[in-house]
Write a protein that holds these residues in place. Sequence first.
Motif: not given
Length: 480
Positions: A277-280, A309-312, A314-318
């Motif tokens: 599926x998609x993660x947006x 998914x939310x942790x992934x 958050x990690x990419x953003x940080x």
Amino acid sequence: MSNNQHQATATALSSLKDIHSVYFIGIGGIGMSALARYFIAKGVMVSGYDKTETELTKKLVEEGIPVHYTEDVNNIPKDVDLVVYTPAVPKQHAELVYYQENNYKVVKRSDVLGAISADTFNICVAGTHGKTTVSTMVAHILRDSGYGCNAFLGGISTNYNTNFWSDPNNVSVIEADEYDRSFLKLSPDVAIITAMDADHLDIYGDEATMQQAFVEFGSKVKPGGLLISKFGLTKAKDIKADNKWTYSTTNDAASVYTLDIKIQEGGYDFNVQLPGGMISGFRLNMGGMHNVENAVAAIAVAYKLEIDEEKIKAAIASFRGVKRRFEYVLPWEPKEKGGYVYPILIDDYAHHPEELRALLRSTRNLFPQRKITVIFQPHLFSRTKDFANEFSSSLDIADRIILLPIYPARELPMEGVTSEIILKNIQGEDKQLLSKEELLDWARRYANEIDKEFGEVIVVAGAGDIDQLVAPLKQIFANA
């Protein structure tokens, strides 16, 4: 090294817990220093040699590791259990020869990594470019999310200011180096291959032989493991692995790909389509479209490990990047002083024509109105000779090109091979070859001529000692 020899070495190193003291020849290398930090974390006595003092060796000394810089057998410890050396060290190096002739246990860095990977769940990231950023992204996601991992990186993570960390979770993220076929000693559970462009032809002889080594590496994935490769790699179909995914930023035929990429404020917003599926809503706060591609590979690994998914996201953003990988030395935000717009100063490790091309194209896309100057130090005589025309073509993306003399690293000079062979085929008119001293003189003169309306982008690129010029360049341009 024969298979039997390799097995003997691996067996000898399988009980690393019995090692009480280690000496590193070439301890300032990025991969060597990660291993030095690994042993320190295990309570082992560590010391080493390198030919020059650098910021990294200074950090190692601060961390309690004695380092000396004179090749002298009188300076070396005689009571060590293990001696580790890098292939970049000459075979006739006096300290290396002493240890070999006196029957010490002497192994390459890759043998130690191979022994470590024999007992852990391994995520091994290979590729002629992109591997440092992908491995650092993967390790950051695992650390930031609380999943946990041991990290052996080929660059300094900006988030943590180190290239190594340990964790109770028996998972290792390892940058898999193709030089000297080192990555064939690893045991991946998940393998990533980012690129197979011709490189290290001094080792492999030709591109086909080098690509075959990547096929061998990918085929070492453990039964039931996963190979993740960049979509379109010509030899990926030859790799024998139980499970295969591909990734891309442009092709929806890949297993994992991006959707709706938008450039925003020096970074990127995008969505990712995955097998389930998609993660947006991803946000990457760093420049370079190639880094979006790197992020997709790292996201695929995290998804495979079933990280939330939310942790992934958050990690990419940080994620703050890797030192010398599209690193903003002077910030991209326009800042005014005395009527002049600050130049943007970007530092990057790019030393292969394709890396340079990706770096300069990304810079052009992010800052379409700014004049771009690239300051490039070629790395190795052999690489310069093999890819002179390709370097010229990649550098032509910039508006102004300044070349430094070739950084020799482990090589002796080659007749007729200088930076001139790159310079002469650059199509642009604004090009010159300068020494380091002349470059700083140029910067002092030029700092007050920066474009007043849009500012400029100055890109420093290379894998040699050009990084030592970044701090003085920053000071010159910031104080203009």
